[in-house]
Design a protein around this motif. Structure first.
Motif, PDB file in Angstrom:
ATOM      1  N   ASN A  93       0.475  -1.186   0.501  1.00 16.20           N
ATOM      2  CA  ASN A  93      -0.088  -0.111  -0.464  1.00 16.20           C
ATOM      3  C   ASN A  93       0.789   1.471  -0.224  1.00 16.20           C
ATOM      4  OD1 ASN A  93      -2.842   1.179  -0.281  1.00 16.20           O
ATOM      5  ND2 ASN A  93      -2.285   1.917   2.270  1.00 16.20           N
ATOM      6  N   ASP A  97      -2.706   2.551  -7.660  1.00 19.68           N
ATOM      7  CA  ASP A  97      -4.024   3.421  -8.463  1.00 19.68           C
ATOM      8  C   ASP A  97      -5.132   4.191  -6.657  1.00 19.68           C
ATOM      9  OD1 ASP A  97      -2.970   2.377 -10.211  1.00 19.68           O
ATOM     10  OD2 ASP A  97      -4.967   0.728 -10.907  1.00 19.68           O
ATOM     11  N   HIS A  98      -4.910   4.068  -5.658  1.00 23.93           N
ATOM     12  CA  HIS A  98      -5.542   5.025  -4.786  1.00 23.93           C
ATOM     13  C   HIS A  98      -5.299   6.283  -5.335  1.00 23.93           C
ATOM     14  CE1 HIS A  98      -1.968   3.556  -2.437  1.00 23.93           C
ATOM     15  NE2 HIS A  98      -2.451   4.422  -2.088  1.00 23.93           N
ATOM     16  N   CYS A  99      -4.112   6.703  -5.327  1.00 24.88           N
ATOM     17  CA  CYS A  99      -3.428   7.792  -5.396  1.00 24.88           C
ATOM     18  C   CYS A  99      -3.664   8.797  -6.590  1.00 24.88           C
ATOM     19  CB  CYS A  99      -1.729   7.899  -5.551  1.00 24.88           C
ATOM     20  SG  CYS A  99      -0.716   7.114  -4.255  1.00 24.88           S
ATOM     21  N   ASP A 138      -7.542   9.388  -5.274  1.00 23.52           N
ATOM     22  CA  ASP A 138      -7.630  10.653  -4.256  1.00 23.52           C
ATOM     23  C   ASP A 138      -7.436  11.917  -5.017  1.00 23.52           C
ATOM     24  OD1 ASP A 138      -8.298   8.028  -2.681  1.00 23.52           O
ATOM     25  OD2 ASP A 138      -6.506   8.033  -1.700  1.00 23.52           O
ATOM     26  N   TRP A 154     -14.390   3.918  -8.758  1.00 21.66           N
ATOM     27  CA  TRP A 154     -12.735   2.998  -9.201  1.00 21.66           C
ATOM     28  C   TRP A 154     -13.352   1.299  -9.227  1.00 21.66           C
ATOM     29  CZ3 TRP A 154      -8.665   2.453  -4.269  1.00 21.66           C
ATOM     30  CH2 TRP A 154      -7.841   1.759  -5.272  1.00 21.66           C
ATOM     31  N   LYS A 163     -12.376  -1.970  -8.681  1.00 21.07           N
ATOM     32  CA  LYS A 163     -11.127  -3.041  -8.066  1.00 21.07           C
ATOM     33  C   LYS A 163     -11.663  -4.680  -8.773  1.00 21.07           C
ATOM     34  CE  LYS A 163     -11.054  -0.872  -3.956  1.00 21.07           C
ATOM     35  NZ  LYS A 163     -10.555  -0.619  -2.624  1.00 21.07           N
TER      36      LYS A 163
END
Length: 392
Positions: free
Chosen positions: A306, A341-343, A346, A357, A359
């Protein structure tokens, strides 16, 4: 430019798109044999060169044509039944041809979506493949990928487990290593691309919006990896021409490049995209005239499973034009992108862009790596994209 040629194809005549009853003799590049048949569907095909301009070259005391993109238009033979076309944009490694077939000869996404009734456009981004290449005389072409990068990040991360989720990677055809016929066919498609990302972004923004205006109908853009930069640039310049932005494992992580690697390794993290999601200016509000005006802060603890993110300091500048275009990202459960990919999501949310998103692991689609549109369950993932389009 208008149509140059129109023919009826049974798929793209690539070594990777053909199979035969004697399967062992029709694997990888062996499938180029005339004895091997295709799994693609009949498609009406046209090609064009779009965008660009005349540029004077003093060395020749004359002008050349530069910054145009190669475009293939793939049509259902009986005509499109879906009202919105699709535009497929790749990262350049490989070229847009990767949307046509898979390395092991299964049906590609182009055939799948044409079969669903969509009019499909595929481009080679500038300075890649059949698009404009003239600037390589000034800027050297850079390598697309090495064997080690391809194996460790794309086709066989489960062998070295550089991030925890890699142990679950099961969907690449073959064993994903050098010498396997599917790997070798995939690696052969890794062609060089320009090292001048600034010129490439500017030319893609202009040529892309020119193409969208010529298509004449609001269009969904489907991108992969670093190719996700271009739909954002087009959304910033011509949002009214775009119906939605669909991004498979977006490779424009804000301000940095991350790979599934040790967080203490210089290879695992490097600076990139000084304007956040791109190397060139975006229409931020309040406006900026230089990327250095964006102030950032690192958010989150950085672990292999993460990764931490660069975000804007508060109050964050907004991206009003990009916010006009519906945005969705899809991420594989066993890809290095599941760690970062959360970066991207966000950062877009912080800039006022509403996002979806998906997943894939959360909807029961397991085992996918970064090139999920070429993996064994690729058509199952294509159906997820088709469903998102129909819902929007």
């Amino acid at each position: 430019m208008k149509m140059i040629a129109s023919i009826l194809l049974r798929g793209f005549t690539s070594a990777r798109g053909l199979v035969a009853s004697n399967y062992s003799s029709c694997v990888g590049t062996k499938a180029v044999s005339a004895e091997c048949s295709s799994r693609e569907i009949p498609i009406a095909r046209d090609y064009f060169y779009v965008g660009g301009q005349y540029v004077y070259e003093s060395a020749y005391s004359s002008s050349i044509y530069s910054d145009q993109i190669y475009v293939e238009k793939l049509s259902p033979p009986q005509g499109a039944s879906q009202s919105s076309p699709l535009l497929f944009v790749n990262a350049g490694v490989p070229s847009g041809a990767a949307w046509l077939n898979t390395p092991d000869g299964r049906q590609g996404w182009a055939s799948y979506f044409v079969e669903q009734g969509y009019l499909v456009y595929i481009v080679d981004i500038t300075s890649v493949g059949r698009s404009s290449q003239d600037e390589k005389a000034i800027y050297p072409m850079k390598i697309a990928s090495t064997v080690e990068i391809t194996e460790n990040d794309y086709t066989a991360p489960e062998l070295i487990v550089p991030y925890p989720q890699a142990v679950n990677h099961t969907q690449w055809p073959g064993n994903g290593t050098k010498g396997d016929p599917y790997f070798d066919a995939f690696m052969a498609a890794m062609i060089p691309l320009t090292s001048n990302s600034t010129a490439q972004e500017l030319s893609m923004k202009l040529a892309g919006c020119t193409l969208l205006s010529m298509i004449g109908e609001p269009t969904y853009i489907v991108s992969h990896s670093a190719g996700a930069t271009y739909p954002l640039l087009m959304s910033d310049r011509c949002p009214d021409l775009i119906k939605g932005s669909i991004n498979l494992e977006p490779g424009n992580t804000p301000f940095q490049n991350l790979v599934g690697n040790s967080t203490v390794s210089a290879v695992g993290r490097s600076s990139a995209r000084a304007c956040g999601l791109s190397a060139t200016l975006l229409g931020y509000d309040p406006p900026i005239t230089n990327c250095s005006q964006l102030e950032t802060i690192v958010i989150g603890s950085d672990t292999p499973g993460n990764r931490s993110c660069y975000m804007q300091t508060s109050p964050a500048r907004q991206l009003p034009n990009i916010a006009k275009v519906p945005y969705v990202a899809l991420t594989g459960a066993a890809s290095p992108h599941i760690t970062y990919d959360h970066c991207t999501i966000d950062y877009l949310n912080q800039a006022g862009v509403a996002t979806d998103w998906i997943k894939l692991g959360d909807i029961g689609i397991e085992g996918n790596g970064h090139f999920l549109y070429l993996e064994k369950n690729s058509l199952e993932i294509a159906a997820v994209v088709d469903r998102w389009i129909r819902e929007h």
